[in-house]
Design a protein around this motif. Sequence first.
Motif, PDB file in Angstrom:
ATOM      1  N   GLU A 197       0.843  -1.187   0.000  1.00 30.57           N
ATOM      2  CA  GLU A 197       0.000   0.000   0.000  1.00 30.57           C
ATOM      3  C   GLU A 197       0.877   1.235   0.000  1.00 30.57           C
ATOM      4  O   GLU A 197       1.926   1.246   0.626  1.00 30.57           O
ATOM      5  CB  GLU A 197      -0.916   0.001   1.233  1.00 30.57           C
ATOM      6  N   LYS A 198       0.403   2.235  -0.703  1.00 32.57           N
ATOM      7  CA  LYS A 198       1.202   3.449  -0.805  1.00 32.57           C
ATOM      8  C   LYS A 198       0.458   4.612  -0.170  1.00 32.57           C
ATOM      9  O   LYS A 198      -0.708   4.841  -0.464  1.00 32.57           O
ATOM     10  CB  LYS A 198       1.451   3.750  -2.291  1.00 32.57           C
TER      11      LYS A 198
ATOM     12  N   SER B 193       4.629   9.174   0.150  1.00 33.69           N
ATOM     13  CA  SER B 193       5.903   8.619  -0.291  1.00 33.69           C
ATOM     14  C   SER B 193       6.298   7.443   0.593  1.00 33.69           C
ATOM     15  O   SER B 193       7.467   7.154   0.768  1.00 33.69           O
ATOM     16  CB  SER B 193       6.976   9.697  -0.256  1.00 33.69           C
ATOM     17  N   LYS B 194       5.312   6.764   1.137  1.00 37.45           N
ATOM     18  CA  LYS B 194       5.620   5.601   1.953  1.00 37.45           C
ATOM     19  C   LYS B 194       4.951   4.357   1.386  1.00 37.45           C
ATOM     20  O   LYS B 194       3.836   4.420   0.883  1.00 37.45           O
ATOM     21  CB  LYS B 194       5.117   5.817   3.390  1.00 37.45           C
ATOM     22  N   LEU B 195       5.667   3.261   1.464  1.00 34.57           N
ATOM     23  CA  LEU B 195       5.086   1.985   1.058  1.00 34.57           C
ATOM     24  C   LEU B 195       4.933   1.114   2.303  1.00 34.57           C
ATOM     25  O   LEU B 195       5.813   1.075   3.147  1.00 34.57           O
ATOM     26  CB  LEU B 195       5.987   1.281   0.049  1.00 34.57           C
TER      27      LEU B 195
ATOM     28  N   VAL C 255       6.596  10.706  -6.720  1.00 34.18           N
ATOM     29  CA  VAL C 255       5.747   9.838  -5.894  1.00 34.18           C
ATOM     30  C   VAL C 255       4.270  10.164  -6.044  1.00 34.18           C
ATOM     31  O   VAL C 255       3.436   9.656  -5.300  1.00 34.18           O
ATOM     32  CB  VAL C 255       6.121   9.909  -4.393  1.00 34.18           C
TER      33      VAL C 255
ATOM     34  N   LEU D 244      -1.081   3.496  -6.896  1.00 32.34           N
ATOM     35  CA  LEU D 244      -0.993   2.051  -7.147  1.00 32.34           C
ATOM     36  C   LEU D 244      -2.345   1.479  -7.529  1.00 32.34           C
ATOM     37  O   LEU D 244      -2.505   0.278  -7.705  1.00 32.34           O
ATOM     38  CB  LEU D 244      -0.429   1.325  -5.925  1.00 32.34           C
TER      39      LEU D 244
ATOM     40  N   MET E  76       5.474  -0.984  -8.384  1.00 34.61           N
ATOM     41  CA  MET E  76       5.407  -0.278  -7.101  1.00 34.61           C
ATOM     42  C   MET E  76       5.953   1.143  -7.197  1.00 34.61           C
ATOM     43  O   MET E  76       5.625   1.989  -6.374  1.00 34.61           O
ATOM     44  CB  MET E  76       6.186  -1.056  -6.038  1.00 34.61           C
TER      45      MET E  76
ATOM     46  N   PRO F  90      11.034   1.364  -4.015  1.00 33.11           N
ATOM     47  CA  PRO F  90      10.647   0.476  -2.900  1.00 33.11           C
ATOM     48  C   PRO F  90      11.849   0.052  -2.048  1.00 33.11           C
ATOM     49  O   PRO F  90      11.748  -0.009  -0.817  1.00 33.11           O
ATOM     50  CB  PRO F  90      10.021  -0.727  -3.618  1.00 33.11           C
TER      51      PRO F  90
ATOM     52  N   GLU G 110      12.945   3.058  -0.040  1.00 30.54           N
ATOM     53  CA  GLU G 110      11.981   3.352   1.023  1.00 30.54           C
ATOM     54  C   GLU G 110      12.250   2.467   2.241  1.00 30.54           C
ATOM     55  O   GLU G 110      12.131   2.910   3.382  1.00 30.54           O
ATOM     56  CB  GLU G 110      10.572   3.120   0.461  1.00 30.54           C
TER      57      GLU G 110
END
Lengths: 335, 566
Positions: free
Chosen positions: A110-111, A114-116, B11, B15, B107, B461, B464
């Motif tokens: 999940e996004k 700017s974080k997954l 960003v 998704l 992603m 990803p 991150e």
Amino acid sequence: MKVVGPLIVVLALVGIAWCCTEYLHWYALFGLVIPYVAFALFIIGLIVRIVRWARSAVPFRIPTTCGQQKSFSWIKQAKLDNPSSKAGVFGRMVLEVLTFRSLFRNNKVEKRDSKLGYTSAKWLFIGALLFHWSMLIIILRHMRLVLDPVPQFFQILEQADGFLQIGLPLLYISDVLIVVGLGFLLARRFAIKKVRYISLSVDFFPLFLLLGIAISGIIMRYGFRVDVAGVKEVMLGLVTFHPVPADQLSTILFVHLFLVCTLMVYFPWSKLMHAPGVFFSPTRNLANNSRAVRHVNPWNYPVKVHTYAEYQEEYGEKMKSVGLPLDPEVVSTNG
Amino acid sequence: MAKVPPEKELVSYSLKPDTTAEWMDTPTEFREGMFCHAAKPKDLETVDFPFPHKWSPSDEDWGLPENWKEIILDGMKDRLDKYRSFRLFMDVCVRCGACADKCHFFMGTGDPKNMPVLRAELLRSIYRRYFTTSGKLFGKLVGARDLTEDVLKEWWYYFFQCTECRRCSAFCPYGIDQAEITIMGRELINLLGLNTEWISGPVANCYMKGNHVGLEPQTIVSNIEFLMEDLEDITGKHIEPSFNRKGAEILFVVPSGDYYADPGIYTFMGYLLLFDHLGLDYTLSTYASEGGNFGFFTTNEMAKRLNSKIYAEAKRLGVKWILGGECGHMWRVMNQYMDTWNGPADFLEVPKSPITGTVFENAASTKMIHITEFTADLIYHNKLKFDKSRNDHLVVTYHDSCNTARAMGLLEEPRYILKAICNNFYEMPEETIREKTLCCGSGSGLNAGEDMELRMRGGFPRAEAVREVRDKYGVNTLTNICAIDRASFPALMDYWVPGVRVAGVHELVANALILDENDDRQLDMRMEELPSAVAKREAEAARAAEEAAKAAEAQSDGEPKEGDAE
């Protein structure tokens, strides 16, 4: 179109079977010819497809390794996720086929800005298990229709499947679960945008077809309460090649049977071949031992290479200039 | 180098892609920064690749030969018979979507065609149309479509947005591996001379000169001598590496990036310092001066042609076995292909560590082991002494490179080493390491300059996950065992997680390795002061300051007269 089309086809199949038996009384066609032809096509199709896969070479040993390799005695190997022996591969395949291990690994990303984030995602795994296991149990339960006497295993299975003791005839758990499973697999093709996007008509068709088979079977049992003994007599006749007339059977049975025949014909030429296919998958059914045991490519052939002799011929002077040893034993093919 | 948009812009994708139109009706837009330059004809000519010609991906006309469709379809037919993986993976996908959000390119872009299942459907739709009865009869209704130039361009765009990392394959219930499909797709594209410059250039280099970066023998030697001078400045040891030496026990093969560019060179210094310390009887080769294999990103045949040099050189030099450096796809090739291509290596012996006596039975046939296997074995047998505190300035995490993780399973060996050589080691989140590791976004020949946006997106990803451990534990060092990682992570870190340095495992090994009792090094492999040196210097400075203060006090006690201080 990719949804409505397959639905219409399945409904049409139901209509055809219904009309042809209820009104036209084509019992011999639907109770005898079509089942034989369908079964023959199913077997032939399976063989053709499997032989085609089998004839395609496996040039390289390419398992996807999902755990620690075998290296030292003091580092624990993931024997099932990264097998190095036939036993390990067998274990991996058993887990894959019976418990859908790779699907169990599933997660969801999940996004947020700017974080997954990764969350657990077991629904597909559960839905798939529900459907496939129910399907297996139902097929096994149906064995009582073609075996006489019925082996104890199938009797026990049937009792276990009906152990809730609800209703009469007894409600089979697998009947409920297969509809739930199929319903879920269908629903997620609508609900999850990504999955809907990748879905083709040929993804919906088998779902509708299987739902049709399951629902017609359930209606037959709990709605019309067909004469099981009569069905068994016909089925036994079919499998022993001593067919008996099927005229007295209920129309709904012909619908059910016709849909099953459709499935049999359709199966070998469709994605449903994933069932035998998984056994052939080189990323799963090979051991990760290609450094220890040489894997041979049946079509390996010699290739043109740039030899050391050519290299030394081209760079000999430069090699000499920095004191690199020249090899007197090599003779360049060019010189 | 293409300009990469600011982070905020990058960003801003979702998704949950817009799925109103069917994917087959969605044209491919070639976006600047998302693709590599076209191959140069001369590079293709060097290795006799078909149809070398001048073209550009952004051109309308790609200069295809008249019979290009026939070439592609014949190529497909040929490969369907040669690779069971290809045929099977064309047939058995049920489009369950388990792989959809497992790809780092999906992603990082939200582009639905980057879902592995859909990237595979780009090829599968053509397979159905020309190789299945239902596809021939029902066409689009069953997901089949005609092969057109647009389809070919779409293939090109998306098969170069896949790093062959195999992450999707770990999650697929049938093990369908997009890497296999990309490999086949690129083979087909290659039949028309449509490779990329960043891949075909290194391939031509490697074929003629022995390494991707195209260093000639004298340059390799001088580069490495230069590194040895640095190493001498750091450790006081003068190391004479050996090249092309017949009769050495071990042939040591590294990815060329390790003796070419920062930060790979520090890892290389680490290897050679370790070998010198052990007194290992090894030799490097200028002919087989490349462990990596960009040929693997073009065709199976080309990969085999490049790989052949390693066994050939081992045979010529008469070594006993081969040791390989820290590299990712190199090890996919060594583990799963080399022996099959160019073996059997019956002229070599099963690798045996001359220090510990360990026989590496897991490499009984290839006769080649990975350096982290070699070093882990040394550490397990207490053959090395470390001063872990020399790595105290580093707060370390470890990135599993895709190929060593999912095409080998080399997971614990590097971790075992890291835990022995540094005090501060932290893992990234479970879903992003080991068999679930996330690619750097630049593998399989995508680490060019002109596709920087693609690389930043594909690596997002991973970055991150690094950011998470940086914020949580103060991680400042991303270790790995892959030359592409070392080449590409610095840019990725600078963009997403500034302040995190990138290092090979053996760089840190060399930092911590105690050579002898007189080894009181002040510098790490990067010539930066070691924590002990910093502490010592600071302590001395503090003491000096204290003494000065005392002196000043004493003087003021004695009520000095003006000018006395002089």
